[in-house]
Enzyme design. Structure first.
Site, mmCIF file in Angstrom:
data_model
loop_
_atom_site.group_PDB
_atom_site.id
_atom_site.type_symbol
_atom_site.label_atom_id
_atom_site.label_comp_id
_atom_site.label_asym_id
_atom_site.label_seq_id
_atom_site.Cartn_x
_atom_site.Cartn_y
_atom_site.Cartn_z
ATOM 1 N N SER A 192 -20.956 -41.366 -10.040
ATOM 2 C CA SER A 192 -21.141 -41.508 -8.847
ATOM 3 C C SER A 192 -21.588 -40.283 -8.139
ATOM 4 O O SER A 192 -20.799 -39.298 -8.420
ATOM 5 C CB SER A 192 -19.994 -42.318 -8.223
ATOM 6 O OG SER A 192 -19.750 -43.551 -9.023
ATOM 7 N N GLN A 217 -23.733 -46.919 -2.275
ATOM 8 C CA GLN A 217 -23.460 -45.821 -3.112
ATOM 9 C C GLN A 217 -24.733 -45.353 -4.121
ATOM 10 O O GLN A 217 -25.588 -46.315 -4.027
ATOM 11 C CB GLN A 217 -22.554 -46.086 -4.179
ATOM 12 C CG GLN A 217 -21.896 -45.164 -5.259
ATOM 13 C CD GLN A 217 -20.804 -45.513 -6.119
ATOM 14 O OE1 GLN A 217 -21.079 -46.210 -7.145
ATOM 15 N NE2 GLN A 217 -19.670 -45.178 -5.774
ATOM 16 N N ASP A 243 -15.666 -48.966 -5.893
ATOM 17 C CA ASP A 243 -16.318 -47.991 -7.053
ATOM 18 C C ASP A 243 -16.337 -48.655 -8.191
ATOM 19 O O ASP A 243 -16.842 -48.101 -9.132
ATOM 20 C CB ASP A 243 -15.651 -46.725 -6.699
ATOM 21 C CG ASP A 243 -16.352 -45.559 -7.773
ATOM 22 O OD1 ASP A 243 -17.586 -45.810 -7.653
ATOM 23 O OD2 ASP A 243 -15.855 -44.761 -8.333
#
Length: 289
Positions: A230, A280, A206
């Site tokens: 995110s 993502q 991430d």
């Protein structure tokens, strides 16, 4: 807590079990507006893994970031044992902070079986030894490392080396392809527990995946024109790996529209074996004047 960044990462992933299926994780007091999403994903995956018998490695996770976490406040992870089948084990994890759900994750565990074998090859890129570290690249450009970035570099648990030299001006990003690639590895040994390496990689995944969305729009380092967050995160783990050995994180963004950007990542080892696939979506809102 240890002064070693790698040991701090291990400590961060070493959750306290406070009841059956309930775990508590530390959330360091950092100079950030919100808890780093990779930390929450890594800790949630630890909680899921600690409720299995440890014989089946993680093969996938799917997660949603629901609310920003508050730095310095512990996070409680509640695990639901959804299924223990003959081939697959499934766990659902809810992360709660100050009485509110901030994140949820579903993880699946499966022992590899014989079957078909193929993969797309890794593209040719320079090796990590031929590239400057992120801190070195910033120092080269600025002449020094700002105090805030110096602190971050000292505490950073991963050595990060961009395959493409960083772009620093709007002119340099003009017409750039929406892709980015970095070599990464933990800055110290992480031990031999495969679950720790898997959760450490979830943490690392991430860190810059949404860079690929920003590359054609603005320099990656410097003032941001967008508020970013995110939204969801998915990973598929294909082969065993060690996160304290070099891996290439190759990222691309096939589309950005409607205030959201999608990014895909492929993680390879030094031999070009595909280890992990990542997807993502992030929220991108222009700063309001």
């Amino acid at each position: 807590m240890s002064d070693s960044p790698a040991e701090r990462l291990i400590d961060l992933l070493n959750l306290e079990q406070i009841d059956v299926n309930i775990f508590r994780g530390d959330s360091p007091q950092e100079h950030l507006q919100r808890v780093f999403g990779g930390q929450v994903a890594g800790q949630a995956l630890v909680a899921a893994g600690r409720t299995t018998d440890g014989t089946r490695p993680v093969h996938s996770l799917h997660a949603y970031f629901l609310r920003p976490g508050v730095p310095g406040v512990p996070i409680v992870y509640q695990v639901e044992r959804v299924r223990d089948g003959r081939s697959f084990t499934t766990r659902r994890v809810v992360a709660v902070q100050q009485g509110r759900t901030i994140f949820n994750l579903t993880a699946s565990f499966h022992s590899p079986e014989p079957g078909i074998e193929h993969q797309l090859p890794m593209r040719e890129v320079p090796g990590p030894e031929d590239l400057p570290s992120l801190a070195e690249e910033i120092r080269d450009h600025l002449g020094t490392l700002p105090e805030s970035l110096e602190r971050m570099a000292r505490r950073q648990p991963f050595d990060i080396r961009y395959v493409e030299r960083l772009r620093w001006t709007p002119e340099e990003v003009k017409d750039a392809e929406p892709r980015s690639a970095v070599w990464m590895r933990a800055v110290g040994p992480l031990g031999d527990d495969p679950l720790v390496h898997t959760c450490a990689l979830a943490y690392a995944s991430d860190m810059m995946l949404l860079d690929a969305v920003r590359v054609p729009v603005e320099p990656l380092w410097g003032p941001r024109g967008f508020d970013m967050a995110s939204l969801d995160h998915a990973m598929w783990f294909h082969r065993p790996f060690r996160t304290d050995e070099w891996f290439l994180y190759d990222q691309e963004s096939p589309i950005a529209t409607g205030g959201r950007g999608l990014a895909r990542g492929r993680i390879y080892d030094r031999d070009g074996r595909l280890l992990v696939s990542v997807v993502q979506e992030g929220l991108f809102r222009p700063h309001q004047p």
